[in-house]
Design a protein around this motif. Structure first.
Motif, PDB file in Angstrom:
ATOM      1  N   TRP A   1       0.833  -1.199   0.000  1.00  0.00           N
ATOM      2  CA  TRP A   1       0.000   0.000   0.000  1.00  0.00           C
ATOM      3  C   TRP A   1       0.871   1.254   0.000  1.00  0.00           C
ATOM      4  O   TRP A   1       0.607   2.205  -0.741  1.00  0.00           O
ATOM      5  CB  TRP A   1      -0.939   0.019   1.217  1.00  0.00           C
ATOM      6  CG  TRP A   1      -1.697   1.305   1.304  1.00  0.00           C
ATOM      7  CD1 TRP A   1      -2.840   1.635   0.638  1.00  0.00           C
ATOM      8  CD2 TRP A   1      -1.347   2.453   2.078  1.00  0.00           C
ATOM      9  NE1 TRP A   1      -3.222   2.924   0.955  1.00  0.00           N
ATOM     10  CE2 TRP A   1      -2.315   3.438   1.838  1.00  0.00           C
ATOM     11  CE3 TRP A   1      -0.301   2.738   2.954  1.00  0.00           C
ATOM     12  CZ2 TRP A   1      -2.277   4.698   2.439  1.00  0.00           C
ATOM     13  CZ3 TRP A   1      -0.261   3.991   3.554  1.00  0.00           C
ATOM     14  CH2 TRP A   1      -1.242   4.945   3.295  1.00  0.00           C
TER      15      TRP A   1
ATOM     16  N   ARG B   1       1.504   3.360   8.513  1.00  0.00           N
ATOM     17  CA  ARG B   1       0.224   4.078   8.593  1.00  0.00           C
ATOM     18  C   ARG B   1       0.121   4.861   9.904  1.00  0.00           C
ATOM     19  O   ARG B   1      -0.783   4.651  10.715  1.00  0.00           O
ATOM     20  CB  ARG B   1      -0.944   3.114   8.439  1.00  0.00           C
ATOM     21  CG  ARG B   1      -0.953   2.422   7.086  1.00  0.00           C
ATOM     22  CD  ARG B   1      -2.196   1.599   6.917  1.00  0.00           C
ATOM     23  NE  ARG B   1      -2.113   0.791   5.720  1.00  0.00           N
ATOM     24  CZ  ARG B   1      -3.047   0.781   4.772  1.00  0.00           C
ATOM     25  NH1 ARG B   1      -4.109   1.521   4.880  1.00  0.00           N
ATOM     26  NH2 ARG B   1      -2.914   0.008   3.717  1.00  0.00           N
TER      27      ARG B   1
ATOM     28  N   ARG C   1      -1.474  15.912  -2.088  1.00  0.00           N
ATOM     29  CA  ARG C   1      -2.826  15.345  -2.191  1.00  0.00           C
ATOM     30  C   ARG C   1      -2.976  14.141  -1.274  1.00  0.00           C
ATOM     31  O   ARG C   1      -3.968  13.998  -0.563  1.00  0.00           O
ATOM     32  CB  ARG C   1      -3.133  14.941  -3.634  1.00  0.00           C
ATOM     33  CG  ARG C   1      -4.093  15.875  -4.338  1.00  0.00           C
ATOM     34  CD  ARG C   1      -4.564  15.307  -5.673  1.00  0.00           C
ATOM     35  NE  ARG C   1      -3.505  15.047  -6.630  1.00  0.00           N
ATOM     36  CZ  ARG C   1      -2.947  15.970  -7.400  1.00  0.00           C
ATOM     37  NH1 ARG C   1      -3.330  17.212  -7.329  1.00  0.00           N
ATOM     38  NH2 ARG C   1      -1.998  15.649  -8.252  1.00  0.00           N
TER      39      ARG C   1
ATOM     40  N   ASP D   1      -5.368  14.218   2.062  1.00  0.00           N
ATOM     41  CA  ASP D   1      -6.631  13.556   1.736  1.00  0.00           C
ATOM     42  C   ASP D   1      -7.370  13.182   3.021  1.00  0.00           C
ATOM     43  O   ASP D   1      -6.829  12.492   3.884  1.00  0.00           O
ATOM     44  CB  ASP D   1      -6.355  12.301   0.900  1.00  0.00           C
ATOM     45  CG  ASP D   1      -7.602  11.672   0.329  1.00  0.00           C
ATOM     46  OD1 ASP D   1      -8.688  11.804   0.938  1.00  0.00           O
ATOM     47  OD2 ASP D   1      -7.494  11.023  -0.722  1.00  0.00           O
ATOM     48  N   LYS D   2      -8.591  13.628   3.148  1.00  0.00           N
ATOM     49  CA  LYS D   2      -9.377  13.423   4.376  1.00  0.00           C
ATOM     50  C   LYS D   2      -9.677  11.946   4.659  1.00  0.00           C
ATOM     51  O   LYS D   2      -9.957  11.590   5.792  1.00  0.00           O
ATOM     52  CB  LYS D   2     -10.696  14.204   4.303  1.00  0.00           C
ATOM     53  CG  LYS D   2     -10.509  15.695   4.126  1.00  0.00           C
ATOM     54  CD  LYS D   2      -9.899  16.330   5.338  1.00  0.00           C
ATOM     55  CE  LYS D   2      -9.843  17.828   5.153  1.00  0.00           C
ATOM     56  NZ  LYS D   2      -8.709  18.458   5.733  1.00  0.00           N
ATOM     57  N   LYS D   3      -9.598  11.088   3.649  1.00  0.00           N
ATOM     58  CA  LYS D   3      -9.875   9.671   3.897  1.00  0.00           C
ATOM     59  C   LYS D   3      -8.728   9.000   4.655  1.00  0.00           C
ATOM     60  O   LYS D   3      -8.900   7.927   5.209  1.00  0.00           O
ATOM     61  CB  LYS D   3     -10.195   8.928   2.600  1.00  0.00           C
ATOM     62  CG  LYS D   3      -9.014   8.701   1.698  1.00  0.00           C
ATOM     63  CD  LYS D   3      -9.401   7.929   0.453  1.00  0.00           C
ATOM     64  CE  LYS D   3      -8.181   7.788  -0.443  1.00  0.00           C
ATOM     65  NZ  LYS D   3      -8.489   7.229  -1.719  1.00  0.00           N
ATOM     66  N   ASN D   4      -7.561   9.637   4.656  1.00  0.00           N
ATOM     67  CA  ASN D   4      -6.437   9.132   5.449  1.00  0.00           C
ATOM     68  C   ASN D   4      -6.559   9.720   6.841  1.00  0.00           C
ATOM     69  O   ASN D   4      -6.608  10.928   7.011  1.00  0.00           O
ATOM     70  CB  ASN D   4      -5.106   9.518   4.805  1.00  0.00           C
ATOM     71  CG  ASN D   4      -4.947   8.872   3.442  1.00  0.00           C
ATOM     72  OD1 ASN D   4      -5.231   7.698   3.282  1.00  0.00           O
ATOM     73  ND2 ASN D   4      -4.512   9.641   2.478  1.00  0.00           N
ATOM     74  N   HIS D   5      -6.615   8.862   7.818  1.00  0.00           N
ATOM     75  CA  HIS D   5      -6.882   9.298   9.193  1.00  0.00           C
ATOM     76  C   HIS D   5      -5.588   9.600   9.927  1.00  0.00           C
ATOM     77  O   HIS D   5      -5.178   8.864  10.826  1.00  0.00           O
ATOM     78  CB  HIS D   5      -7.706   8.227   9.919  1.00  0.00           C
ATOM     79  CG  HIS D   5      -9.009   7.971   9.251  1.00  0.00           C
ATOM     80  ND1 HIS D   5     -10.056   8.860   9.303  1.00  0.00           N
ATOM     81  CD2 HIS D   5      -9.415   6.956   8.456  1.00  0.00           C
ATOM     82  CE1 HIS D   5     -11.069   8.392   8.600  1.00  0.00           C
ATOM     83  NE2 HIS D   5     -10.698   7.236   8.075  1.00  0.00           N
TER      84      HIS D   5
END
Length: 163
Positions: free
Chosen positions: A35, A81, A104, A108-112
Protein backbone atom coordinates in the motif's frame (compact mmCIF):
# COMPACT_ATOMS: atom_id res chain seq x y z
CA UNK A 1 5.45 4.05 16.14
CA UNK A 2 2.60 6.44 15.47
CA UNK A 3 4.74 9.21 13.96
CA UNK A 4 6.04 9.33 10.39
CA UNK A 5 8.90 11.77 9.91
CA UNK A 6 9.56 13.23 6.47
CA UNK A 7 12.73 15.02 7.40
CA UNK A 8 14.57 16.72 4.56
CA UNK A 9 17.85 15.10 5.66
CA UNK A 10 16.49 11.53 5.41
CA UNK A 11 18.49 9.59 2.87
CA UNK A 12 18.62 6.22 1.22
CA UNK A 13 21.24 3.69 2.27
CA UNK A 14 23.14 0.84 0.63
CA UNK A 15 20.63 -1.98 0.52
CA UNK A 16 17.66 -3.22 -1.45
CA UNK A 17 14.67 -1.08 -2.26
CA UNK A 18 12.62 -3.22 0.14
CA UNK A 19 15.18 -2.70 2.92
CA UNK A 20 15.10 1.06 2.31
CA UNK A 21 11.33 1.08 2.73
CA UNK A 22 10.99 -1.44 5.57
CA UNK A 23 14.02 -0.19 7.57
CA UNK A 24 14.28 -3.56 9.32
CA UNK A 25 10.77 -3.30 10.76
CA UNK A 26 9.88 -7.00 10.57
CA UNK A 27 6.46 -6.33 12.10
CA UNK A 28 5.28 -4.48 8.97
CA UNK A 29 2.54 -6.31 7.13
CA UNK A 30 3.16 -7.06 3.47
CA UNK A 31 -0.16 -5.41 2.56
CA UNK A 32 0.97 -2.19 4.29
CA UNK A 33 4.29 -2.24 2.44
CA UNK A 34 2.54 -2.67 -0.91
CA UNK A 35 0.00 0.00 0.00
CA UNK A 36 2.79 2.45 0.88
CA UNK A 37 4.56 1.74 -2.43
CA UNK A 38 1.33 2.36 -4.34
CA UNK A 39 0.39 5.45 -2.29
CA UNK A 40 3.85 6.96 -2.72
CA UNK A 41 3.57 6.57 -6.50
CA UNK A 42 6.38 4.03 -6.74
CA UNK A 43 4.52 1.14 -8.41
CA UNK A 44 5.67 1.96 -11.96
CA UNK A 45 9.23 2.51 -10.80
CA UNK A 46 9.31 -0.83 -8.94
CA UNK A 47 7.75 -2.64 -11.92
CA UNK A 48 10.40 -1.16 -14.25
CA UNK A 49 13.27 -2.61 -12.21
CA UNK A 50 14.55 -6.04 -13.32
CA UNK A 51 14.85 -7.14 -9.68
CA UNK A 52 11.85 -5.18 -8.41
CA UNK A 53 11.97 -4.66 -4.64
CA UNK A 54 15.19 -6.70 -4.51
CA UNK A 55 17.04 -4.05 -6.55
CA UNK A 56 20.10 -2.78 -4.70
CA UNK A 57 20.30 0.96 -4.09
CA UNK A 58 23.43 2.97 -3.57
CA UNK A 59 23.47 5.10 -0.40
CA UNK A 60 22.26 8.63 -0.99
CA UNK A 61 20.23 7.59 -4.02
CA UNK A 62 23.01 8.56 -6.44
CA UNK A 63 21.59 6.42 -9.25
CA UNK A 64 17.94 7.50 -9.01
CA UNK A 65 16.20 10.83 -9.38
CA UNK A 66 15.65 13.07 -6.38
CA UNK A 67 11.87 12.74 -6.81
CA UNK A 68 12.11 8.93 -6.76
CA UNK A 69 14.31 9.08 -3.64
CA UNK A 70 11.67 11.29 -1.98
CA UNK A 71 8.96 8.78 -2.93
CA UNK A 72 10.97 5.94 -1.38
CA UNK A 73 11.37 7.91 1.85
CA UNK A 74 7.66 8.69 1.74
CA UNK A 75 6.81 4.99 1.33
CA UNK A 76 9.13 4.28 4.27
CA UNK A 77 7.06 6.60 6.45
CA UNK A 78 3.67 5.53 5.09
CA UNK A 79 4.29 1.82 5.68
CA UNK A 80 3.32 1.99 9.36
CA UNK A 81 0.22 4.08 8.59
CA UNK A 82 1.11 6.52 11.37
CA UNK A 83 -1.43 8.83 13.00
CA UNK A 84 0.92 11.85 12.77
CA UNK A 85 3.31 13.00 10.06
CA UNK A 86 5.98 15.59 10.73
CA UNK A 87 7.22 17.09 7.45
CA UNK A 88 10.22 19.44 7.53
CA UNK A 89 10.81 20.94 4.07
CA UNK A 90 10.71 17.39 2.72
CA UNK A 91 9.24 18.66 -0.56
CA UNK A 92 12.08 21.10 -1.24
CA UNK A 93 13.56 20.29 -4.64
CA UNK A 94 10.81 17.83 -5.62
CA UNK A 95 9.27 18.13 -9.10
CA UNK A 96 6.04 20.13 -8.98
CA UNK A 97 3.82 17.27 -10.21
CA UNK A 98 5.33 14.90 -7.63
CA UNK A 99 4.91 17.56 -4.93
CA UNK A 100 1.22 17.94 -5.83
CA UNK A 101 0.73 14.16 -5.66
CA UNK A 102 2.42 13.95 -2.25
CA UNK A 103 0.40 16.89 -0.88
CA UNK A 104 -2.83 15.34 -2.19
CA UNK A 105 -2.01 12.08 -0.44
CA UNK A 106 -0.98 13.70 2.84
CA UNK A 107 -4.00 16.00 2.99
CA UNK A 108 -6.63 13.56 1.74
CA UNK A 109 -9.38 13.42 4.38
CA UNK A 110 -9.87 9.67 3.90
CA UNK A 111 -6.44 9.13 5.45
CA UNK A 112 -6.88 9.30 9.19
CA UNK A 113 -3.74 11.11 10.18
CA UNK A 114 -2.62 14.55 11.21
CA UNK A 115 0.09 16.31 9.22
CA UNK A 116 2.40 18.96 10.66
CA UNK A 117 4.46 20.66 7.93
CA UNK A 118 7.18 23.24 8.51
CA UNK A 119 7.55 25.08 5.21
CA UNK A 120 7.47 28.41 3.39
CA UNK A 121 6.35 26.70 0.18
CA UNK A 122 3.19 28.29 -1.30
CA UNK A 123 1.89 24.88 -2.45
CA UNK A 124 2.23 23.53 1.09
CA UNK A 125 0.48 26.60 2.53
CA UNK A 126 -2.40 26.32 0.06
CA UNK A 127 -2.86 22.61 0.80
CA UNK A 128 -3.06 23.26 4.55
CA UNK A 129 -6.26 23.52 6.56
CA UNK A 130 -4.63 25.84 9.06
CA UNK A 131 -1.38 27.77 9.15
CA UNK A 132 0.55 28.79 12.24
CA UNK A 133 2.60 31.81 11.17
CA UNK A 134 5.78 32.22 13.19
CA UNK A 135 7.97 35.30 13.47
CA UNK A 136 11.10 35.51 15.60
CA UNK A 137 10.16 32.27 17.37
CA UNK A 138 6.70 33.48 18.37
CA UNK A 139 3.26 32.74 16.96
CA UNK A 140 2.14 35.73 14.92
CA UNK A 141 -1.15 34.36 13.57
CA UNK A 142 -3.19 31.15 13.24
CA UNK A 143 -5.83 30.86 10.52
CA UNK A 144 -6.71 29.38 7.14
CA UNK A 145 -4.46 30.13 4.16
CA UNK A 146 -7.21 32.20 2.55
CA UNK A 147 -7.74 34.41 5.60
CA UNK A 148 -4.02 34.92 6.19
CA UNK A 149 -3.61 35.84 2.51
CA UNK A 150 -6.54 38.29 2.62
CA UNK A 151 -4.99 39.90 5.73
CA UNK A 152 -1.71 40.31 3.84
CA UNK A 153 0.15 38.06 6.27
CA UNK A 154 1.18 35.54 3.61
CA UNK A 155 1.66 36.15 -0.06
CA UNK A 156 1.52 33.70 -2.92
CA UNK A 157 -0.03 33.79 -6.35
CA UNK A 158 -2.69 31.26 -7.19
CA UNK A 159 -0.66 30.53 -10.35
CA UNK A 160 2.36 29.42 -8.30
CA UNK A 161 0.11 27.01 -6.42
CA UNK A 162 -1.98 25.64 -9.28
CA UNK A 163 0.74 25.07 -11.87
Amino acid sequence: NHVGNFISQDTLFDGTLLENISMGRKFLKQEDLFWSIEAAGLRRFVDSLPDGLSTRLVGGGARISESTAHKIIMARNLAERPSLFVVDDFLLGVEQSTKQDILRLLTDKKNHWTVFMASNDPMVMQASDRIVLMENGKIKAVDTPEKLKSQGLINYSDESVNN
